[in-house]
Write a protein that holds these residues in place. Structure first.
Motif, PDB file in Angstrom:
ATOM      1  N   HIS A  93     -39.565  17.293  40.115  1.00 32.75           N
ATOM      2  CA  HIS A  93     -38.654  18.264  39.769  1.00 32.75           C
ATOM      3  C   HIS A  93     -38.483  18.311  38.354  1.00 32.75           C
ATOM      4  O   HIS A  93     -38.418  17.450  37.514  1.00 32.75           O
ATOM      5  N   GLU A  94     -38.208  19.623  37.764  1.00 29.42           N
ATOM      6  CA  GLU A  94     -37.520  19.722  36.296  1.00 29.42           C
ATOM      7  C   GLU A  94     -35.978  20.363  36.579  1.00 29.42           C
ATOM      8  O   GLU A  94     -36.011  21.662  36.888  1.00 29.42           O
ATOM      9  N   ALA A  95     -35.200  19.826  35.953  1.00 28.55           N
ATOM     10  CA  ALA A  95     -33.697  20.194  36.057  1.00 28.55           C
ATOM     11  C   ALA A  95     -33.463  21.384  34.921  1.00 28.55           C
ATOM     12  O   ALA A  95     -33.812  20.869  34.027  1.00 28.55           O
ATOM     13  N   MET A  96     -32.914  22.531  35.474  1.00 25.36           N
ATOM     14  CA  MET A  96     -32.624  23.469  34.674  1.00 25.36           C
ATOM     15  C   MET A  96     -30.972  23.222  34.299  1.00 25.36           C
ATOM     16  O   MET A  96     -30.626  23.691  33.178  1.00 25.36           O
ATOM     17  N   MET A  97     -30.387  23.070  35.270  1.00 24.98           N
ATOM     18  CA  MET A  97     -28.773  22.817  35.024  1.00 24.98           C
ATOM     19  C   MET A  97     -28.234  22.126  36.010  1.00 24.98           C
ATOM     20  O   MET A  97     -28.910  21.478  37.285  1.00 24.98           O
ATOM     21  N   ARG A  98     -27.190  21.548  35.916  1.00 24.22           N
ATOM     22  CA  ARG A  98     -26.389  20.778  36.762  1.00 24.22           C
ATOM     23  C   ARG A  98     -25.161  21.811  37.263  1.00 24.22           C
ATOM     24  O   ARG A  98     -24.645  22.612  36.535  1.00 24.22           O
TER      25      ARG A  98
END
Length: 206
Positions: free
Chosen positions: A157-162
């Motif tokens: 996964h690549e986190a774009m935002m929280r």
């Protein structure tokens, strides 16, 4: 007496010179016979080894043969593994480019469904195209990465935002902005996701 007669002076007779040495044959000053010495050297040839040395050489040759055989077997295994990897991932670049086409077709399906309803002829045509593309992915062992409601894994996964969310554990994938895909056991494209972040309890700060 004739002049050829040997004269005797002071009652002494001349010494017998003895037999002359044959020409071309010299004696060693140490009293060794060069001919016999050369014969002895010919009998003692260099490299004339005993049974123990021959056995050692045989063992060394056998060890070298075993090492060469092991190295060749390792080479065959490595070559077979590289060939297998080549066959598995030869179309990796092309398939990765087709993922963008699949993304666009999925967006088109959603847009047509929202605007024209589920019975639209256009929706049927786009859906059939998307299904044909997914079949190609399946034939080449391209599968989607499971992301939603899964713990965030930077390997996939690549986190774009929280996003603040108390309905699920922290660091859980709550939205998928772009699907991720695997090809065999290798990541083809990471999933772009939104990760949950727990809300701070204000009572704890007091």
């Amino acid at each position: 007496m004739d002049e050829m007669d040997i004269k005797i002076e002071d009652g002494k007779t001349p010494k017998d010179p003895g037999p002359k040495d044959s020409p071309g044959k010299e004696k060693d000053p140490k009293g060794l016979d060069p001919a016999k010495d050369s014969e002895k050297k010919e009998d003692e040839k260099p490299g004339d080894e005993g049974p123990k040395d021959m056995k050692k050489d045989g063992n060394d040759a056998f060890d070298r043969l075993q090492r060469l055989s092991a190295e060749f077997q390792n080479y065959k295994k490595r070559a077979a593994r590289e060939m297998s990897d080549f066959k598995k991932f030869a179309n990796e670049v092309l398939l990765k480019e087709l993922l963008t086409v699949a993304d666009n077709l999925e967006r088109a399906v959603e847009s047509i469904r929202d605007e024209n309803g589920p019975d639209s002829p256009a929706l049927e045509g786009v859906t059939l195209t998307l299904d044909a593309l997914k079949k190609i992915f399946k034939d080449f062992h391209v599968v989607e990465v499971k992301s939603l409601d899964e713990p965030f894994d930077p390997a996939f996964h690549e986190a774009m935002m929280r996003e603040l969310n108390n309905d699920c554990p922290e660091n859980t994938v709550i939205k998928e902005m772009q699907k991720g895909y695997m090809i065999h056991d290798r990541l083809l494209r990471p999933a772009l996701v939104v990760v949950s972040s727990a809300c701070r309890d204000a009572s704890k700060d007091k």
